[in-house]
Design a protein around this motif. Structure first.
Motif, short mmCIF file in Angstrom:
data_model
loop_
_atom_site.label_atom_id
_atom_site.label_comp_id
_atom_site.label_asym_id
_atom_site.label_seq_id
_atom_site.Cartn_x
_atom_site.Cartn_y
_atom_site.Cartn_z
N SER A 151 75.93 44.37 -7.34
CA SER A 151 77.31 43.90 -7.52
C SER A 151 77.63 42.68 -6.66
CB SER A 151 78.30 45.03 -7.20
OG SER A 151 78.16 45.45 -5.86
N LEU A 152 76.78 42.38 -5.68
CA LEU A 152 76.97 41.21 -4.82
C LEU A 152 76.18 39.99 -5.29
CD1 LEU A 152 76.81 42.90 -1.30
CD2 LEU A 152 78.84 42.24 -2.61
N ARG A 153 75.50 40.08 -6.42
CA ARG A 153 74.65 38.99 -6.89
C ARG A 153 75.44 37.69 -7.09
NH1 ARG A 153 70.39 42.43 -8.37
NH2 ARG A 153 69.84 43.05 -6.28
N GLY A 154 76.74 37.77 -7.27
CA GLY A 154 77.56 36.57 -7.40
C GLY A 154 77.56 35.71 -6.15
N LEU A 155 77.17 36.29 -5.02
CA LEU A 155 77.09 35.54 -3.76
C LEU A 155 75.86 34.64 -3.70
CD1 LEU A 155 78.04 38.27 -1.13
CD2 LEU A 155 79.38 36.26 -1.74
N GLU A 156 74.82 34.98 -4.44
CA GLU A 156 73.57 34.23 -4.36
C GLU A 156 73.80 32.76 -4.69
OE1 GLU A 156 70.80 36.43 -6.77
OE2 GLU A 156 70.88 38.13 -5.40
N GLY A 157 73.34 31.92 -3.79
CA GLY A 157 73.50 30.48 -3.94
C GLY A 157 74.71 29.93 -3.21
N THR A 158 75.64 30.80 -2.81
CA THR A 158 76.81 30.32 -2.07
C THR A 158 76.47 30.20 -0.59
OG1 THR A 158 77.72 32.54 -1.72
CG2 THR A 158 78.43 31.38 -3.71
N ILE A 159 77.31 29.51 0.14
CA ILE A 159 77.11 29.27 1.58
C ILE A 159 78.09 30.12 2.37
CG2 ILE A 159 77.12 27.50 3.39
CD1 ILE A 159 74.97 26.98 1.32
N VAL A 160 77.62 30.73 3.47
CA VAL A 160 78.51 31.53 4.31
C VAL A 160 79.60 30.64 4.90
CG1 VAL A 160 76.80 33.27 4.90
CG2 VAL A 160 77.07 31.30 6.37
N THR A 161 80.78 31.21 5.06
CA THR A 161 81.90 30.43 5.59
C THR A 161 82.51 31.04 6.84
OG1 THR A 161 83.41 31.57 4.10
CG2 THR A 161 82.51 29.48 3.32
N SER A 162 82.20 32.30 7.14
CA SER A 162 82.82 32.94 8.30
C SER A 162 82.25 32.36 9.59
CB SER A 162 82.62 34.46 8.27
OG SER A 162 81.32 34.80 8.66
N GLU A 163 83.08 32.28 10.60
CA GLU A 163 82.66 31.74 11.89
C GLU A 163 81.60 32.63 12.54
OE1 GLU A 163 83.30 28.70 13.05
OE2 GLU A 163 84.34 28.46 11.14
N VAL A 164 81.73 33.94 12.39
CA VAL A 164 80.74 34.86 12.96
C VAL A 164 79.37 34.62 12.35
CG1 VAL A 164 80.08 37.29 13.16
CG2 VAL A 164 82.46 36.62 13.51
N ALA A 165 79.32 34.46 11.04
CA ALA A 165 78.04 34.22 10.37
C ALA A 165 77.46 32.87 10.77
CB ALA A 165 78.22 34.29 8.86
N LYS A 166 78.30 31.85 10.91
CA LYS A 166 77.82 30.54 11.33
C LYS A 166 77.25 30.60 12.75
CE LYS A 166 80.94 27.81 8.47
NZ LYS A 166 82.10 26.90 8.48
#
Length: 95
Positions: free
Chosen positions: A63-78
């Motif tokens: 169900s999360l496959r829509g994330l594939e190819g996108t870039i993380v935006t949260s400060e914690v993840a960065k």
């Protein structure tokens, strides 16, 4: 509680070893490995493989496959990407 966190970290370390060569794997192969790791550990309700540029490579569940190819935006993840280390993070939203 310390034992639980230790077990969770050990599970993640094992996952890293399994996925170390993900660039040579197809997306289907990495998705299958993530799915297996997620279902067998029962610690996490989702797992994402994010490359060094912050791009989602693979995800589980499907169900999360829509994330594939996108870039993380949260400060914690960065920050995690800068430190090149894994962390437990709260859920975050993407646009």
């Amino acid at each position: 509680m310390d034992r639980l966190l230790r077990s969770m970290k050990d599970s993640l370390h094992y996952s890293v070893e399994v996925l170390r060569n993900y660039p040579q794997m197809t997306t289907d192969e990495t998705n299958q490995k993530l799915e297996l790791l997620r279902k067998t550990s029962q610690f996490f309700n989702s797992i994402a493989l994010i490359d060094e540029t912050g791009r989602f490579h693979s995800t589980s569940p499907s169900s999360l496959r829509g994330l594939e190819g996108t870039i993380v935006t949260s400060e914690v993840a960065k920050e995690m990407l800068k430190k090149k280390s894994g962390v437990f993070i709260h859920a975050f939203y993407y646009n």
